[in-house]
Scaffold this active site. Structure first.
Site, short mmCIF file in Angstrom:
data_model
loop_
_atom_site.label_atom_id
_atom_site.label_comp_id
_atom_site.label_asym_id
_atom_site.label_seq_id
_atom_site.Cartn_x
_atom_site.Cartn_y
_atom_site.Cartn_z
CE LYS A 1 -12.21 -14.24 -0.41
NZ LYS A 1 -11.20 -15.39 0.00
CE LYS B 1 -16.27 -16.65 8.33
NZ LYS B 1 -15.75 -17.53 9.01
CE LYS C 1 -11.27 -22.86 7.86
NZ LYS C 1 -12.12 -22.08 7.40
CG ASP D 1 -15.37 -17.46 1.31
OD1 ASP D 1 -15.25 -17.77 2.23
OD2 ASP D 1 -14.69 -18.04 0.80
#
Ligand code: SF4
Length: 290
Positions: free
Chosen positions: A14, A19, A45, A131
């Protein structure tokens, strides 16, 4: 050392639970041990490899495809700590397109450019946003890109929820050639209950925890310098935790098909842990206010 056939490993988690930090430290530890490593960020991102590159910017594959049509490997990669080749797949223009399809387009391009034949990696790590394990973000595990997947989770319920969703995707695709689960990486461990909770979740889903990464100030300090712990604090205990994880991943780690919990069972499991940790106090407080 370079083997003939690279191992392709996906690391899911998530957003915000560490991570990319975990993946980058594993890449750095593998490189430190003499392996040739490629890390491919599969998070819109596009900050997966930042701490391998001193925080420098890197043009993403998708941005380069949009801008120049036919980028070269040099256009979309940078050599990071220990020689790790860093690549960011990138994301769609906000509000347009599918991030998952972007991963596919990026990986297809890297194959067309013969990245793997030319760089000859021992390990390719895909850092994937977990996610939403939709058809798009499931690309690395469902289309034969990665052979095995690890999931990074903290003891927060939403991180566990995301891990359980990844287990659902793996159990769907593994029987037809998709990736299998290499295990769970317990991250941000601060209390004995956090590791016990993740152990219990792993045991109930037929999986196993392959490493416990303590919550650590060393990680936060290293990131302020745009570095992994392996680079910034090589003699620290935290660095040894990542090295141990890297050795596990580099070895012939066992893989399995997880048995995810269904929605009612997951909620019931979480409530039991709430009662165990808070002694039903949360429920009593709720009863007082309603
Ligand atoms: S498949 Fe996934 S990544 Fe693609 S648009 Fe749907 S939710 Fe977004």
């Amino acid at each position: 050392m370079s083997t003939n056939k690279p191992k392709h490993i996906a690391i899911y988690g998530k957003g915000g639970i560490g991570k990319s930090t975990t993946t980058s430290n594993i890449s750095a530890a593998l490189a430190e041990a003499g392996h040739r490593v490629i890390q491919i960020g599969c998070d819109p991102k596009s900050d997966s490899t930042t701490i391998l590159r001193g925080g420098e910017d890197l043009t993403t594959v998708l941005d380069s495809l949009r801008d120049s049509g036919r980028p070269t490997i040099a256009d979309v990669s940078a050599i990071g700590f220990g020689g790790v080749l860093c690549i960011e797949a990138g994301g769609p223009v906000p509000g347009v397109g599918c991030a998952g399809r972007g991963i596919n387009a990026a990986v297809d391009l890297l194959h067309e450019l013969k990245l793997f034949e030319e760089f000859k990696p021992d390990y390719v790590l895909y850092d994937v946003l977990g996610d939403v394990v939709c058809g798009g973000f499931a690309v690395p595990i469902r289309s034969g890109i990665a052979e095995s997947a690890f999931v990074v989770t903290s003891s927060d319920f939403m991180a566990i929820f995301a891990a359980n969703n990844l287990f659902k995707a793996i159990s769907k695709y593994a029987p037809s050639g998709g990736a299998r689960l290499g295990g769970v990486i317990a991250n941000s461990i601060q209390t004995p209950y956090a590791s016990a909770l993740i152990d219990d979740f792993a045991s109930r889903t037929g999986t196993n925890v392959v490493g416990y990464v303590p919550r650590s100030l060393t990680v936060a300090q290293s990131e302020l310098y745009g570095q992994t712990v392996i680079e910034a604090a090589p003699a620290s205990e935290q660095a040894d935790v990542y090295r141990q994880l890297a050795r596990h991943i580099a070895g012939d780690h066992p893989v399995s098909i997880p048995k995810p919990l269904n929605a009612p069972a997951l909620k019931q499991w979480a409530k039991q842990w709430g009662d165990r940790v808070f002694g039903g106090a949360a429920e009593r407080r709720l009863a007082e206010v309603v």
